[in-house]
Design a protein around this motif. Structure first.
Motif, mmCIF file in Angstrom:
data_model
loop_
_atom_site.group_PDB
_atom_site.id
_atom_site.type_symbol
_atom_site.label_atom_id
_atom_site.label_comp_id
_atom_site.label_asym_id
_atom_site.label_seq_id
_atom_site.Cartn_x
_atom_site.Cartn_y
_atom_site.Cartn_z
ATOM 1 N N SER A 147 0.836 -1.207 0.000
ATOM 2 C CA SER A 147 0.000 0.000 0.000
ATOM 3 C C SER A 147 0.871 1.258 0.000
ATOM 4 C CB SER A 147 -0.982 0.001 1.169
ATOM 5 O OG SER A 147 -0.301 0.005 2.390
ATOM 6 N N ARG A 148 1.975 1.221 0.721
ATOM 7 C CA ARG A 148 2.895 2.381 0.724
ATOM 8 C C ARG A 148 3.538 2.556 -0.642
ATOM 9 N NH1 ARG A 148 4.545 6.883 2.513
ATOM 10 N NH2 ARG A 148 6.693 7.243 3.114
ATOM 11 N N VAL A 149 3.922 1.470 -1.280
ATOM 12 C CA VAL A 149 4.488 1.565 -2.631
ATOM 13 C C VAL A 149 3.482 2.238 -3.557
ATOM 14 C CG1 VAL A 149 5.212 0.227 -4.665
ATOM 15 C CG2 VAL A 149 6.103 -0.362 -2.398
ATOM 16 N N GLY A 150 2.241 1.800 -3.510
ATOM 17 C CA GLY A 150 1.206 2.400 -4.347
ATOM 18 C C GLY A 150 1.036 3.879 -4.079
ATOM 19 N N ALA A 151 1.026 4.253 -2.806
ATOM 20 C CA ALA A 151 0.874 5.665 -2.441
ATOM 21 C C ALA A 151 2.054 6.496 -2.943
ATOM 22 C CB ALA A 151 0.734 5.802 -0.921
ATOM 23 N N LEU A 152 3.254 5.966 -2.818
ATOM 24 C CA LEU A 152 4.439 6.687 -3.278
ATOM 25 C C LEU A 152 4.446 6.839 -4.801
ATOM 26 C CD1 LEU A 152 6.963 5.096 -0.811
ATOM 27 C CD2 LEU A 152 6.422 7.550 -0.960
ATOM 28 N N LEU A 153 4.013 5.812 -5.496
ATOM 29 C CA LEU A 153 3.933 5.915 -6.954
ATOM 30 C C LEU A 153 2.904 6.978 -7.354
ATOM 31 C CD1 LEU A 153 4.164 2.142 -7.914
ATOM 32 C CD2 LEU A 153 5.911 3.911 -8.304
ATOM 33 N N ARG A 154 1.790 7.028 -6.652
ATOM 34 C CA ARG A 154 0.776 8.047 -6.949
ATOM 35 C C ARG A 154 1.298 9.458 -6.660
ATOM 36 N NH1 ARG A 154 -2.255 3.924 -4.907
ATOM 37 N NH2 ARG A 154 -2.358 4.801 -2.794
ATOM 38 N N ARG A 155 2.201 9.574 -5.697
ATOM 39 C CA ARG A 155 2.776 10.884 -5.356
ATOM 40 C C ARG A 155 3.915 11.279 -6.291
ATOM 41 N NH1 ARG A 155 4.533 10.482 0.509
ATOM 42 N NH2 ARG A 155 5.540 12.446 0.001
ATOM 43 N N GLY A 156 4.294 10.387 -7.181
ATOM 44 C CA GLY A 156 5.310 10.745 -8.176
ATOM 45 C C GLY A 156 6.629 10.035 -8.073
#
Length: 139
Positions: free
Chosen positions: A23-32
Protein backbone atom coordinates in the motif's frame (compact mmCIF):
# COMPACT_ATOMS: atom_id res chain seq x y z
CA UNK A 1 9.35 18.06 -9.33
CA UNK A 2 12.29 19.29 -7.32
CA UNK A 3 15.37 17.11 -7.12
CA UNK A 4 15.29 16.83 -3.31
CA UNK A 5 11.66 15.67 -3.34
CA UNK A 6 12.40 13.14 -6.09
CA UNK A 7 15.31 11.70 -4.10
CA UNK A 8 13.18 11.44 -0.95
CA UNK A 9 10.36 9.71 -2.84
CA UNK A 10 12.88 7.29 -4.36
CA UNK A 11 14.43 6.49 -0.97
CA UNK A 12 11.00 6.03 0.57
CA UNK A 13 9.97 3.79 -2.34
CA UNK A 14 13.02 1.58 -1.87
CA UNK A 15 12.28 1.31 1.86
CA UNK A 16 8.65 0.38 1.19
CA UNK A 17 9.71 -2.29 -1.31
CA UNK A 18 12.21 -3.84 1.09
CA UNK A 19 9.55 -3.80 3.84
CA UNK A 20 7.03 -5.45 1.48
CA UNK A 21 4.57 -2.59 2.06
CA UNK A 22 2.38 -2.78 -1.04
CA UNK A 23 0.00 0.00 0.00
CA UNK A 24 2.90 2.38 0.72
CA UNK A 25 4.49 1.56 -2.63
CA UNK A 26 1.21 2.40 -4.35
CA UNK A 27 0.87 5.66 -2.44
CA UNK A 28 4.44 6.69 -3.28
CA UNK A 29 3.93 5.91 -6.95
CA UNK A 30 0.78 8.05 -6.95
CA UNK A 31 2.78 10.88 -5.36
CA UNK A 32 5.31 10.74 -8.18
CA UNK A 33 8.00 8.27 -7.15
CA UNK A 34 9.90 7.02 -10.19
CA UNK A 35 9.11 3.33 -10.79
CA UNK A 36 12.13 2.98 -13.06
CA UNK A 37 15.03 4.51 -11.12
CA UNK A 38 16.59 3.92 -7.74
CA UNK A 39 17.40 6.62 -5.17
CA UNK A 40 20.67 7.67 -6.78
CA UNK A 41 19.60 7.17 -10.38
CA UNK A 42 21.93 4.18 -10.64
CA UNK A 43 22.35 0.96 -8.78
CA UNK A 44 19.42 -1.31 -8.05
CA UNK A 45 16.17 -0.40 -9.74
CA UNK A 46 12.94 -0.60 -7.75
CA UNK A 47 11.77 -3.51 -9.92
CA UNK A 48 15.02 -5.44 -9.39
CA UNK A 49 14.64 -4.95 -5.63
CA UNK A 50 11.05 -6.23 -5.72
CA UNK A 51 12.11 -9.21 -7.86
CA UNK A 52 14.91 -10.23 -5.49
CA UNK A 53 12.47 -10.03 -2.57
CA UNK A 54 9.83 -12.05 -4.43
CA UNK A 55 7.34 -9.21 -3.98
CA UNK A 56 5.01 -10.10 -6.86
CA UNK A 57 2.27 -7.58 -6.06
CA UNK A 58 4.80 -4.78 -5.71
CA UNK A 59 6.44 -5.83 -8.98
CA UNK A 60 3.02 -5.61 -10.63
CA UNK A 61 2.51 -2.08 -9.27
CA UNK A 62 5.93 -0.98 -10.52
CA UNK A 63 5.39 -2.53 -13.94
CA UNK A 64 1.97 -0.90 -14.25
CA UNK A 65 3.60 2.43 -13.33
CA UNK A 66 6.06 2.10 -16.20
CA UNK A 67 9.06 0.23 -14.80
CA UNK A 68 10.83 -1.38 -17.77
CA UNK A 69 10.78 -5.17 -17.24
CA UNK A 70 14.26 -5.70 -18.71
CA UNK A 71 16.13 -2.74 -17.18
CA UNK A 72 19.40 -3.94 -15.74
CA UNK A 73 20.54 -2.86 -12.29
CA UNK A 74 24.13 -1.77 -11.87
CA UNK A 75 24.66 -1.53 -8.11
CA UNK A 76 27.33 -3.53 -6.35
CA UNK A 77 25.70 -6.79 -5.26
CA UNK A 78 22.56 -5.99 -7.22
CA UNK A 79 23.62 -6.33 -10.83
CA UNK A 80 21.32 -7.92 -13.36
CA UNK A 81 17.81 -7.96 -14.70
CA UNK A 82 14.65 -8.32 -12.61
CA UNK A 83 13.82 -11.61 -14.35
CA UNK A 84 17.25 -13.07 -13.58
CA UNK A 85 16.91 -11.94 -9.96
CA UNK A 86 13.50 -13.56 -9.52
CA UNK A 87 14.63 -16.74 -11.31
CA UNK A 88 17.79 -16.98 -9.20
CA UNK A 89 15.72 -17.13 -6.01
CA UNK A 90 12.93 -19.29 -7.44
CA UNK A 91 10.24 -16.63 -7.12
CA UNK A 92 7.98 -18.28 -9.69
CA UNK A 93 5.00 -15.96 -9.23
CA UNK A 94 7.24 -12.93 -9.73
CA UNK A 95 8.79 -14.53 -12.82
CA UNK A 96 5.28 -15.10 -14.16
CA UNK A 97 4.35 -11.44 -13.56
CA UNK A 98 7.52 -10.14 -15.23
CA UNK A 99 6.86 -12.34 -18.25
CA UNK A 100 3.26 -11.10 -18.42
CA UNK A 101 4.60 -7.54 -18.68
CA UNK A 102 6.97 -8.45 -21.50
CA UNK A 103 10.25 -9.41 -19.83
CA UNK A 104 12.47 -11.26 -22.29
CA UNK A 105 13.01 -14.85 -21.03
CA UNK A 106 16.14 -15.25 -23.15
CA UNK A 107 17.85 -11.98 -22.22
CA UNK A 108 21.33 -12.48 -20.80
CA UNK A 109 22.29 -10.08 -18.03
CA UNK A 110 25.59 -8.17 -17.79
CA UNK A 111 24.97 -6.44 -21.09
CA UNK A 112 24.32 -9.73 -22.88
CA UNK A 113 27.37 -11.61 -21.60
CA UNK A 114 25.97 -13.11 -18.38
CA UNK A 115 23.52 -15.85 -17.52
CA UNK A 116 19.96 -16.13 -18.74
CA UNK A 117 17.03 -16.37 -16.33
CA UNK A 118 16.79 -20.09 -17.14
CA UNK A 119 20.44 -20.65 -16.27
CA UNK A 120 19.88 -18.92 -12.92
CA UNK A 121 16.78 -21.02 -12.19
CA UNK A 122 18.55 -24.27 -13.11
CA UNK A 123 21.64 -23.48 -11.04
CA UNK A 124 19.40 -22.73 -8.08
CA UNK A 125 17.49 -26.00 -8.55
CA UNK A 126 14.19 -24.15 -9.00
CA UNK A 127 12.44 -26.65 -11.28
CA UNK A 128 9.05 -24.91 -11.34
CA UNK A 129 10.62 -21.57 -12.24
CA UNK A 130 12.79 -23.22 -14.90
CA UNK A 131 9.75 -24.94 -16.44
CA UNK A 132 7.91 -21.61 -16.63
CA UNK A 133 10.86 -20.00 -18.36
CA UNK A 134 11.18 -22.86 -20.85
CA UNK A 135 7.46 -22.59 -21.63
CA UNK A 136 7.93 -18.85 -22.22
CA UNK A 137 10.71 -19.49 -24.74
CA UNK A 138 13.71 -18.97 -22.48
CA UNK A 139 16.78 -20.89 -23.32
Amino acid sequence: MKRRRRKKLSRDLLGAIVAGDRSRVGALLRRGADAARGPLGNGATPLYTAAVQGETEIARLLLAAGAPPDAESRGVGSEGTPLCAAACWGHTATVHELLAFGADPGLREDGGTGWTPLEWAERGAHAETAALLVAAGGG
